[in-house]
Design an enzyme around this catalytic site. Structure first.
Site, PDB file in Angstrom:
ATOM      1  N   HIS A  13       0.870  -1.199   0.000  1.00 37.82           N
ATOM      2  CA  HIS A  13       0.000   0.000   0.000  1.00 37.82           C
ATOM      3  C   HIS A  13       0.896   1.234   0.000  1.00 37.82           C
ATOM      4  O   HIS A  13       1.486   1.578   1.026  1.00 37.82           O
ATOM      5  CB  HIS A  13      -0.899   0.007   1.245  1.00 37.82           C
ATOM      6  CG  HIS A  13      -1.839   1.179   1.309  1.00 37.82           C
ATOM      7  ND1 HIS A  13      -3.182   1.032   1.577  1.00 37.82           N
ATOM      8  CD2 HIS A  13      -1.642   2.518   1.137  1.00 37.82           C
ATOM      9  CE1 HIS A  13      -3.764   2.225   1.575  1.00 37.82           C
ATOM     10  NE2 HIS A  13      -2.845   3.152   1.324  1.00 37.82           N
ATOM     11  N   HIS A  15       1.419   5.408  -1.829  1.00 40.17           N
ATOM     12  CA  HIS A  15       0.992   6.524  -2.693  1.00 40.17           C
ATOM     13  C   HIS A  15       2.235   7.081  -3.369  1.00 40.17           C
ATOM     14  O   HIS A  15       3.113   7.629  -2.692  1.00 40.17           O
ATOM     15  CB  HIS A  15       0.308   7.610  -1.867  1.00 40.17           C
ATOM     16  CG  HIS A  15      -0.903   7.105  -1.149  1.00 40.17           C
ATOM     17  ND1 HIS A  15      -2.170   7.159  -1.680  1.00 40.17           N
ATOM     18  CD2 HIS A  15      -1.030   6.496   0.062  1.00 40.17           C
ATOM     19  CE1 HIS A  15      -3.028   6.608  -0.838  1.00 40.17           C
ATOM     20  NE2 HIS A  15      -2.366   6.202   0.229  1.00 40.17           N
ATOM     21  N   LYS A  99      -9.679  -0.546  -5.504  1.00 41.44           N
ATOM     22  CA  LYS A  99      -9.681   0.146  -4.221  1.00 41.44           C
ATOM     23  C   LYS A  99     -11.031   0.771  -3.932  1.00 41.44           C
ATOM     24  O   LYS A  99     -11.554   1.540  -4.745  1.00 41.44           O
ATOM     25  CB  LYS A  99      -8.589   1.238  -4.250  1.00 41.44           C
ATOM     26  CG  LYS A  99      -8.482   2.061  -2.986  1.00 41.44           C
ATOM     27  CD  LYS A  99      -7.871   1.277  -1.836  1.00 41.44           C
ATOM     28  CE  LYS A  99      -8.001   2.010  -0.518  1.00 41.44           C
ATOM     29  NZ  LYS A  99      -6.741   2.358   0.098  1.00 41.44           N
ATOM     30  N   HIS A 136     -10.412   0.970   2.118  1.00 37.69           N
ATOM     31  CA  HIS A 136     -10.157   1.985   3.143  1.00 37.69           C
ATOM     32  C   HIS A 136     -11.310   1.854   4.135  1.00 37.69           C
ATOM     33  O   HIS A 136     -12.429   2.273   3.848  1.00 37.69           O
ATOM     34  CB  HIS A 136     -10.091   3.395   2.543  1.00 37.69           C
ATOM     35  CG  HIS A 136      -9.763   4.432   3.574  1.00 37.69           C
ATOM     36  ND1 HIS A 136      -8.550   5.082   3.628  1.00 37.69           N
ATOM     37  CD2 HIS A 136     -10.468   4.898   4.646  1.00 37.69           C
ATOM     38  CE1 HIS A 136      -8.534   5.907   4.667  1.00 37.69           C
ATOM     39  NE2 HIS A 136      -9.685   5.810   5.295  1.00 37.69           N
ATOM     40  N   HIS A 174      -4.454  -0.671   5.992  1.00 33.60           N
ATOM     41  CA  HIS A 174      -3.953   0.129   7.127  1.00 33.60           C
ATOM     42  C   HIS A 174      -4.851   0.055   8.358  1.00 33.60           C
ATOM     43  O   HIS A 174      -5.418   1.043   8.787  1.00 33.60           O
ATOM     44  CB  HIS A 174      -3.670   1.576   6.731  1.00 33.60           C
ATOM     45  CG  HIS A 174      -4.714   2.247   5.870  1.00 33.60           C
ATOM     46  ND1 HIS A 174      -6.038   2.231   6.169  1.00 33.60           N
ATOM     47  CD2 HIS A 174      -4.592   2.963   4.719  1.00 33.60           C
ATOM     48  CE1 HIS A 174      -6.696   2.912   5.248  1.00 33.60           C
ATOM     49  NE2 HIS A 174      -5.849   3.359   4.352  1.00 33.60           N
ATOM     50  N   ASP A 247       1.666   2.734   3.504  1.00 33.67           N
ATOM     51  CA  ASP A 247       0.786   3.902   3.327  1.00 33.67           C
ATOM     52  C   ASP A 247       1.601   5.191   3.280  1.00 33.67           C
ATOM     53  O   ASP A 247       1.125   6.250   3.691  1.00 33.67           O
ATOM     54  CB  ASP A 247      -0.289   3.970   4.418  1.00 33.67           C
ATOM     55  CG  ASP A 247      -1.423   4.921   4.039  1.00 33.67           C
ATOM     56  OD1 ASP A 247      -1.547   5.276   2.850  1.00 33.67           O
ATOM     57  OD2 ASP A 247      -2.168   5.332   4.954  1.00 33.67           O
TER      58      ASP A 247
HETATM   59  C1  NCD Z   1      -3.529   9.104   2.003  1.00 31.25           C
HETATM   60  C2  NCD Z   1      -3.147  10.132   0.932  1.00 31.25           C
HETATM   61  O1  NCD Z   1      -2.597  11.165   1.288  1.00 31.25           O
HETATM   62  O2  NCD Z   1      -3.363   9.873  -0.258  1.00 31.25           O
HETATM   63  N1  NCD Z   1      -3.497   9.732   3.282  1.00 31.25           N
HETATM   64  C3  NCD Z   1      -3.390   9.109   4.484  1.00 31.25           C
HETATM   65  O3  NCD Z   1      -3.482   9.782   5.502  1.00 31.25           O
HETATM   66  N2  NCD Z   1      -3.156   7.816   4.584  1.00 31.25           N
HETATM   67  C4  NCD Z   1      -4.881   8.521   1.687  1.00 31.25           C
HETATM   68  C5  NCD Z   1      -5.200   7.279   2.459  1.00 31.25           C
HETATM   69  O4  NCD Z   1      -4.600   6.224   2.268  1.00 31.25           O
HETATM   70  O5  NCD Z   1      -6.100   7.332   3.313  1.00 31.25           O
HETATM   71 ZN    ZN Z   2      -3.189   5.135   1.734  1.00 35.42          ZN
END
Ligand code: NCD
Ligand code: ZN
Length: 350
Positions: A13, A15, A99, A136, A174, A247
């Site tokens: 996971h 970003h 997702k 999520h 998460h 995450d």
């Molecule tokens: C994530 C993001 O910034 O894209 N932020 C976070 O706090 N984890 C989005 C997510 O996974 O909830």
């Molecule tokens: Zn995330």
């Protein structure tokens, strides 16, 4: 023990963002991990097979020369996603999950789903094709207390879904509470969960230690100490249902140090090292490899890594900021020590 060699881990996971920000951060993930499940919450969202293919090309183009990092792509589920889109995504061979963002739950989730009945046909197609749903798990409703959103989601959405669709594979992303740990442990086969380093390392006091700490704000928000203890037990206990997902979620400094700061912590620069700290403190360094490198590929039905990485127990200090496109991202533990460092690029196991 001063060094630890393990099968090259994967991040289930992450970003990676897009554009100049992507080029700034993807190298940290690619240095440590062989593969990563790449979140689709771009603006606009990665909601079609064509968008996932194009995003994958941009990620590959942004990798350091010679990198063999493999991005595992995901589709963003919307109320208008069709079963045919799932077929197109599957045909690509590199889409490994869909997702589910409850609309309004987190960063760039406004295109998400408000009611699962909107996507029932899509879920049926995923179940038939054995394509995992990545969830999520928070109820976004403003009347639900922010610390209870995960529990509320389990009771109202996740438990009924898992019952209704007995063969749909689901990753509860998460997880942050003792309740979520219990839920996953007692769920039917085909339910797994990722756990972040920050939820293993901190409880919610970190958000308010001596003042408001925006760089500890992520969603789902940090929880109580007893929740953290349950997460440590889950991650380090050897249970195959739990696996690594950082995450890591970079945001430009000004959007976090802000009157309405973004949720997300950037941890990719130490994405395996931080877990080593947790496993060491728990007295289970010997189980890090299973959590970081075995349980994830087993769940996703992908081969385990043949290469290895080595970690050395030697402190280092992340800088105050890393370049992030035209701006700066403040890394987790900026200016403070991390107890482990990455020793080698990934090597073939001798
Ligand atoms: C994530 C993001 O910034 O894209 N932020 C976070 O706090 N984890 C989005 C997510 O996974 O909830
Ligand atoms: Zn995330």
């Amino acid at each position: 023990m001063t060094s630890l060699t393990l099968a090259r881990p994967d991040d289930w996971h992450v970003h990676l963002r897009d554009g100049a920000g992507l080029a700034s951060v993807v190298k940290f993930t690619a240095e440590r991990f062989g593969r990563a499940i790449v979140m689709p919450n771009l603006k606009p969202p990665v909601a079609t097979a064509a968008a996932a293919a194009a995003y994958r090309e941009r990620i590959l183009a942004a990798l350091p020369p010679g990198s063999d990092f493999e991005p595992l792509m995901t589709l963003y589920l919307t109320a208008t996603t069709t079963p045919e889109e799932i077929d197109r995504a599957l045909a690509l061979g590199f889409v490994h999950g869909v997702k589910l963002y409850p609309a309004g739950a987190t960063t760039h989730s406004d295109a998400g789903v408000t009611d699962l009945s909107q996507v029932q046909e899509v879920l049926e197609r995923m179940q038939a094709a054995d394509l995992p749903l990545l969830v999520h798990g928070e109820t976004p409703h403003p009347e639900v207390d922010v610390f209870d959103r995960e529990t509320h989601f389990i009771d109202t959405v996740l438990a009924p879904l898992i019952e209704r669709m007995p063969r749909l594979r689901v990753v509860f992303e998460h997880i942050t509470t003792a309740r979520a740990v219990e839920f996953v442990r007692s769920a039917r086969a085909g339910v797994g969960a990722t756990i972040t380093p920050q939820h293993l390392l901190h409880n919610r006091n970190a958000l308010f230690a001596g003042g408001l700490r925006p760089h500890y704000y992520c969603l789902p928000v940090l929880k109580r100490e007893r929740d953290r203890a349950a997460l440590i037990e889950a991650a380090t206990g050897g249970d195959r249902r739990f696996f690594l997902g950082t995450d890591s979620a970079p945001h430009e400094r000004g959007t976090k140090e802000n009157a309405c700061g973004c949720a997300g912590m950037f941890t990719a620069h130490a994405g395996i090292e931080l877990y080593a700290e947790v496993f060491e403190a728990a007295g289970h360094l010997d189980r890090l490899e299973a959590f970081a490198s075995h349980h994830g590929p087993d769940f996703y039905r992908l081969p385990r890594a043949t290469r290895t990485v080595t970690l050395i127990k030697e402190p280092w200090t992340p800088p105050a900021g890393y370049a992030f496109g035209a701006g700066v991202v403040v890394p987790y533990r900026a200016g403070e020590q991390i107890g482990w460092r990455l020793a080698t690029p990934a090597l073939e196991r001798p």
